[in-house]
Design an enzyme around this catalytic site. Structure first.
Site, PDB file in Angstrom:
ATOM      1  N   LYS A  32       2.427  -3.883   6.439  1.00 54.02           N
ATOM      2  CA  LYS A  32       2.683  -3.752   5.250  1.00 54.02           C
ATOM      3  C   LYS A  32       4.273  -3.698   4.780  1.00 54.02           C
ATOM      4  O   LYS A  32       4.931  -4.144   4.342  1.00 54.02           O
ATOM      5  CB  LYS A  32       1.799  -2.686   4.315  1.00 54.02           C
TER       6      LYS A  32
ATOM      7  N   TYR B  87      -1.699  -0.848  10.650  1.00 56.55           N
ATOM      8  CA  TYR B  87      -1.995  -1.472   9.334  1.00 56.55           C
ATOM      9  C   TYR B  87      -0.758  -1.135   8.548  1.00 56.55           C
ATOM     10  O   TYR B  87      -0.105  -2.132   7.818  1.00 56.55           O
ATOM     11  CB  TYR B  87      -3.156  -0.873   8.814  1.00 56.55           C
TER      12      TYR B  87
ATOM     13  N   SER C 245       0.699  -1.273  -0.191  1.00 53.63           N
ATOM     14  CA  SER C 245       0.040   0.130  -0.072  1.00 53.63           C
ATOM     15  C   SER C 245       0.956   1.202  -0.044  1.00 53.63           C
ATOM     16  O   SER C 245       2.054   1.085   0.604  1.00 53.63           O
ATOM     17  CB  SER C 245      -0.847   0.020   1.367  1.00 53.63           C
TER      18      SER C 245
END
Ligand code: WQD
Length: 338
Positions: free
Chosen positions: A152, A148, A124
């Site tokens: 990643k 989050y 992302s």
């Protein structure tokens, strides 16, 4: 030889499965339905006219996932499965680290055990953090501001270390910008649980009458109209980028990183206006306080993917708005009715 898709009944996963089936790939999907519904399987088969293997498996279930490798001749993997809500990750970080990272470790362990060393990973743009200036290139320093995003970034680092330990691996890391839109059929689309965190599903829920008005998070950013600027990319263009990435890992080893974005930044008000124009609807909105962690502008330099993957976006913001609306108006309660 089959392609294994983890999280293949999710929003981006389901659109990618359709493109793979359309191109004649044999597909095996694993999903635990934590952020999707079994109905998606039927919709994919309806749209593509093709069947594929499905296993209801959580990546944390080593035995269950190994069964998939034992029963199928997997050649490559596209790894979508993971928790993805930024705000939620701040309140339950341990669940995010355990689910996203341990699930990836188990997947890579089994891939290695069964000699499957070709991987496309769903990363992302959030890994670019808040200190970089758009347009963003893949070589910029990386940082994260929420658990989050940190999962990643940590997985990107794990995959780099994996390739250093075994150069036989071919891994493409795809950094998504803001996926919106839906398949032209209107039969699959974004179906968030509860109140949408992201802009477009919130707009479509206002348009379909599920929400009263859109709250625009801040209008005093350093942008043309003061609202946040992002790089919105049609989910079908994004899906097609994964097929180009598969071709890349087929022929190359090592780790390759690509932005998947249009390279064009649009503000929140640009999106609202484009949606209203494309659908002839009116979107009521209020300006409210900024959302913590949001940056003024975030959009891609998409030139590396064009040069090395021969991939570029074909759909524009009007297409994204029109297709988002077609999905929502045809499925006012998402997949829940089935
Ligand atoms: C877009 C713009 C908001 C909702 C996040 C994750 C990213 C990826 C995509 C997972 C911003 C504004 C939004 C609303 C608003 N997710 N907005 N009102 O924050 O750019 O990216 O989702 O991979 O990793 O960080 O997307 O759609 O939430 O916000 O004004 O109700 O819309 O402030 O400017 P974001 P978004």
């Amino acid at each position: 030889m089959a392609i294994l898709i983890t999280g293949g009944t999710g929003y981006i996963g389901s659109h990618t499965v359709i493109e793979l089936l359309n191109q004649g790939y044999e597909v095996v999907v694993v999903d635990n339905f934590s952020n999707s519904k079994p109905e998606v399987i039927k919709r994919i088969e309806e749209i593509s006219g093709k069947k594929f293997s499905f296993y209801k498996v959580d990546l944390l279930d080593y035995i269950g996932l190994e069964k998939v490798f034992k029963e199928n001749n997997i050649s490559k993997v596209i790894h979508f499965a993971g928790l993805k809500a930024v705000g939620e990750s701040v309140s339950i970080p341990l669940k995010y680290y355990y689910n996203n990272i341990t699930g990836t470790l188990i997947l890579c362990e089994l891939m290695s055990k069964y000699g499957v060393k070709k991987l496309v990973f769903s990363s992302s743009a959030t890994v670019y953090g808040m200190n970089n200036v758009s347009p963003l290139t893949e070589d910029l320093p990386l940082s994260t501001t929420n658990p989050y995003g940190s999962t990643k970034l940590m997985i990107e680092r794990i995959l780099n270390d994996l390739v250093v330990s075994d150069p036989e691996w071919g891994i493409v890391i795809l950094r998504y910008f803001n996926p919106i839109g839906a398949h032209e059929s209107g039969r699959i689309g974004e179906d968030p649980n509860g109140i949408p965190n992201n802009l477009m599903p919130y707009i479509t829920q206002v348009a379909v009458g599920k929400r009263a008005a859109l709250s625009i998070f801040g209008n005093d950013y350093e942008t043309s109209d003061g609202t946040g600027v992002r790089d919105y990319i049609h989910v079908v263009d994004l899906a097609k980028g994964h097929l180009k990435a598969l071709e890349k890992v087929k022929s190359e080893k090592g780790v390759m990183v690509y932005n998947l974005g249009t390279g064009i930044g649009y503000s929140v008000l640009d999106v609202v206006k484009a949606f209203e124009k494309a659908t002839n609807m009116t979107i009521l909105y209020n300006i409210v306080d900024k959302r913590s962690g949001d940056v003024d502008r975030c959009f891609a330099d998409a030139s590396k993917a064009l040069k090395e993957l021969d991939w570029k976006c074909e759909k524009n913001l009007e297409d994204m708005c029109r297709d988002s609306w077609k999905w929502q108006v045809s499925n006012p309660n998402g997949y829940k009715e089935n």
